[in-house]
Enzyme design. Structure first.
Site: not given
Ligand code: FPP
Length: 251
Positions: A29, A77
């Site tokens: 996150d 998501n």
């Molecule tokens: C949460 O941060 C993250 C996600 C919903 C996406 C995670 C995906 C990746 C790291 C990329 C692909 C993964 C792999 C395994 C290659 P957020 O966007 O909710 O962050 P925020 O809370 O700061 O908005």
């Protein structure tokens, strides 16, 4: 020892290699906030986050952690803007393509938790290919939760068990916790001893609801793109100070 990790990126002490968790799970996150802090689009945060996942998976393999489960894309998501969803899917596709070429050498097996049938057919083919390669690799297993939700996993498990009962293969009164675990994506995999959520959020967000029953939780303020091998060490060291009793008492 409290629920929270140290705010410092380093914690005194060293990982006790003889008491490593077999299974670590991470909610990756903070990508969006990391990008915003730098005046970049959210998608830049996901790109950096994918890179960190590669590094941490390699580090887990080096340490000797057997399973690493990460939350890459939840059933919720899909509500995000279309360009963000397609960037995350693109990064996953890119990662899986590279993994197909390198997983034998890297000794990292891949498994996907979630309803992959809803994904782009090309991504599904890549996933099928990694499943095939993984079946003959030893080493660390990375479980990538993709279109995954803990409640969805439980409902699917309950439906599959009910279908087996209706087909006369088993009876409701014979169901045990161990049997039900075999209806989940994590069948055959030990529960995570340690669940880590960086970025300062203190909730589970529908992650591994069945499997977390006795997990230790570690929360820290580091945003996922800033998460390093040292942050993981600090989480493991904190976990190793906990007194795990599983509902019993200390002997
Ligand atoms: C949460 O941060 C993250 C996600 C919903 C996406 C995670 C995906 C990746 C790291 C990329 C692909 C993964 C792999 C395994 C290659 P957020 O966007 O909710 O962050 P925020 O809370 O700061 O908005």
């Amino acid at each position: 020892m409290g629920l929270f990790g140290s705010k410092k990126s380093h914690q005194a002490g060293q990982v006790d290699m003889s008491r490593l968790p077999r299974h670590i799970a991470i909610i990756m996150d903070g990508n969006g906030r990391w990008a915003k802090q730098r005046g970049l689009p959210r998608t830049a945060g996901h790109k950096a986050g994918a890179e960190v996942f590669r590094r941490i998976a390699t580090y887990c393999r080096k340490l000797g952690v057997e399973y690493l489960t990460v939350y890459a894309f939840s059933t919720e998501n899909w509500k995000r803007p279309a360009d963000e969803v397609s960037t995350i899917m693109g990064l996953l596709g890119q990662y899986i393509r590279e993994a197909v070429a390198s997983m034998e050498q890297e000794q990292i097996r891949l498994k996907f938790f979630g309803d992959v049938s809803a994904l782009d057919p090309e991504l599904q083919q890549l996933i099928a290919k990694t499943n095939e390669i993984s079946s003959h690799i030893q080493g660390c297993q990375a479980n990538i939760c993709l279109n995954y939700g803990g409640r969805d996993e439980l409902i699917r498990g309950a439906r599959a068990f009910a279908a087996d009962c209706a087909a006369g293969k088993c009876r409701p009164e014979d169901l045990t916790e161990a049997m039900f675990g075999n209806y989940l994506y994590s069948a055959g995999i030990p529960d995570p001893e340690l669940i880590i959520r960086p970025s300062g959020e203190i909730r589970l967000s529908n992650f591994l609801l069945w499997q977390c029953a006795y997990s230790e939780f570690y929360f820290c303020d580091t945003l996922w793109p800033d998460f390093t091998e040292q942050t993981l060490d600090a989480a493991i060291i904190d976990y190793q100070k906990r007194d795990r009793r599983f509902g019993g008492i200390k002997k």
